[in-house]
Design an enzyme around this catalytic site. Structure first.
Site, PDB file in Angstrom:
ATOM      1  N   GLY A 276       0.827  -1.205   0.000  1.00 49.59           N
ATOM      2  CA  GLY A 276       0.000   0.000   0.000  1.00 49.59           C
ATOM      3  C   GLY A 276       0.856   1.247   0.000  1.00 49.59           C
ATOM      4  N   ARG A 277       0.293   2.344   0.504  1.00 49.98           N
ATOM      5  CA  ARG A 277       0.976   3.637   0.442  1.00 49.98           C
ATOM      6  C   ARG A 277       2.331   3.617   1.139  1.00 49.98           C
ATOM      7  NH1 ARG A 277      -3.862   7.183   2.697  1.00 49.98           N
ATOM      8  NH2 ARG A 277      -4.027   5.287   3.929  1.00 49.98           N
TER       9      ARG A 277
ATOM     10  N   ASP B  88       1.555  -8.916  -2.663  1.00 52.47           N
ATOM     11  CA  ASP B  88       0.329  -8.209  -2.296  1.00 52.47           C
ATOM     12  C   ASP B  88      -0.826  -8.928  -2.991  1.00 52.47           C
ATOM     13  OD1 ASP B  88      -0.407  -5.132  -1.219  1.00 52.47           O
ATOM     14  OD2 ASP B  88      -1.835  -5.933  -2.666  1.00 52.47           O
TER      15      ASP B  88
ATOM     16  N   SER C  29       7.007   5.599  11.339  1.00 49.90           N
ATOM     17  CA  SER C  29       6.410   6.909  11.078  1.00 49.90           C
ATOM     18  C   SER C  29       7.073   7.538   9.865  1.00 49.90           C
ATOM     19  CB  SER C  29       6.568   7.823  12.300  1.00 49.90           C
ATOM     20  OG  SER C  29       6.005   9.101  12.057  1.00 49.90           O
TER      21      SER C  29
ATOM     22  N   LYS D  70       5.435   3.854  19.380  1.00 43.25           N
ATOM     23  CA  LYS D  70       4.756   4.445  18.221  1.00 43.25           C
ATOM     24  C   LYS D  70       3.308   4.797  18.562  1.00 43.25           C
ATOM     25  CE  LYS D  70       4.089   5.480  13.820  1.00 43.25           C
ATOM     26  NZ  LYS D  70       2.667   5.343  13.545  1.00 43.25           N
TER      27      LYS D  70
ATOM     28  N   ASN E  84       1.638   8.494  18.184  1.00 43.78           N
ATOM     29  CA  ASN E  84       0.424   8.852  17.464  1.00 43.78           C
ATOM     30  C   ASN E  84      -0.582   9.558  18.362  1.00 43.78           C
ATOM     31  OD1 ASN E  84       1.706   7.432  15.420  1.00 43.78           O
ATOM     32  ND2 ASN E  84      -0.190   6.551  14.668  1.00 43.78           N
TER      33      ASN E  84
ATOM     34  N   GLU F 130       0.517  12.983  18.402  1.00 41.44           N
ATOM     35  CA  GLU F 130       0.168  13.555  17.089  1.00 41.44           C
ATOM     36  C   GLU F 130      -1.275  14.053  17.087  1.00 41.44           C
ATOM     37  OE1 GLU F 130      -0.968  11.239  13.168  1.00 41.44           O
ATOM     38  OE2 GLU F 130       1.195  11.178  13.499  1.00 41.44           O
TER      39      GLU F 130
END
Length: 332
Positions: A9-10, A30, A121, A189, A193, A196
């Site tokens: 994915g991205r 994938d 990240s 992490k 977030n 964030e």
């Protein structure tokens, strides 16, 4: 080094691309065949399924999973456990709940397969900027994969070095750390977030106040017509609150000053909730992070039942009636 990447994915796709750019051999899989073909065009070796991916990797193998947290990652770990051999490594680079990492590491240990959890990240910008990584697991396995992490990390770059760090782990300055045992990577992490969420909420509320500085509710001589685009830009230049999030805000306002392309519905991917859960378990106050999370919930509704309760109480203690203009029409 050679490594397998599952989930293109991205972020997963760009992680594979960055590794290829840095001279590593990457085998990819994938469910989307077009995603595999795209990576093959960038130099990756494609695999038709998990079994073929494992076959193409030389032991001891390393497989990086970059999939959404939950069932799809769970199923992939279970499937890999049946295909990999003793000494191989499973790396979970997604946003998995840290307690699941502890459980999965124990499960894989039964087959003498190693597990690392890597809080990653960098988003879609990581291909060029690099990825900040927080790694949980055995020190020996983390050290074995250091060339992979070094290639993905942003490096020291142009940031000034923090005084007094002599003698400390130099990897932190390059953008990655061994955070601790299994679960530690995703725990760090997770809190990242949560922070964030709070930072984003602070910017959002601040710009909302600026936008409404010309509200008709204010005395006419106290109304301010402010240029939010220029304010965001000037804050980027030497202000205390300059940051990447502010950079992104300035870019968005420059492209669409009224943000007409957005509805304002804000989703959450789970880490904010888990951060609040950890705060509750540790009895640590987290007022700002909690409020930021609840605001995201609030963004998904026009009016909540909680607001009806507030109106009912206000009517009860002070006979306050909701303005007619804000009432919804009753069905006929």
């Amino acid at each position: 080094m050679q490594i397998g990447v599952i989930g293109l994915g991205r972020m997963g796709g760009n992680i594979a691309r960055r590794l290829i750019r840095n001279g590593h051999e990457v085998v990819v899989y994938d469910r989307d065949g077009e995603a595999i073909a795209s990576l093959q065009g960038d130099g990756a070796i494609g695999a038709a399924d998990l079994a073929k991916l494992v076959e193409k990797l030389r032991p001891p193998r390393a497989v990086w999973i970059m999939l959404p947290a939950g069932k799809i990652t769970e199923d992939t770990v279970v499937a890999l456990a049946k295909l990999l051999q003793a000494g191989d490594i499973v790396i979970d680079g997604g946003n998995t709940f840290w307690k699941d990492d502890i459980r999965r590491a124990k499960f894989l240990k039964g087959s003498e397969i190693h597990h690392l959890d890597v809080g990653t990240s960098g988003g879609t910008w990581g291909l060029n900027r690099g990825y900040c990584m927080m790694i949980g697991g055995s020190k020996g396995i983390v050290d074995r994969l250091d060339p992979i992490f070094r290639a993905l990390a942003p490096g020291i770059g142009n940031l000034p070095r923090t005084p007094g760090r002599d003698g400390r782990d130099p990897r932190a300055e390059y953008g990655y750390i061994h955070a601790g045992p299994h679960g530690a990577g995703h725990f760090v992490k997770m809190v990242h977030n949560g922070i964030e969420y709070g930072l984003m909420q602070a910017f959002a509320e601040g710009f909302d106040i600026l936008k409404n500085a010309d509200s008709g509710k204010l005395p006419e001589d106290e109304r301010l017509d402010l240029d939010l685009t220029d304010i965001a830009e000037v804050w980027r230049r030497g202000s205390v609150i300059s940051s990447w999030l502010l950079d992104l805000t300035a870019s968005a306002l420059t492209a669409d000053p009224r943000l007409d392309g957005f509805e304002g519905v804000v989703e959450d991917s789970g880490e904010g909730r888990w951060t609040i859960m950890a705060a509750i378990e540790e009895a640590v106050p987290a007022d700002v992070l909690s409020a930021a999370l609840y605001t995201r919930f609030r963004s998904r509704r026009d009016h909540t039942f909680a607001e009806k309760i507030l109106s009912a109480m206000r009517k009860g203690f002070g006979s306050h009636v909701e303005p007619k203009s804000r009432r919804r029409a009753e069905p006929s």
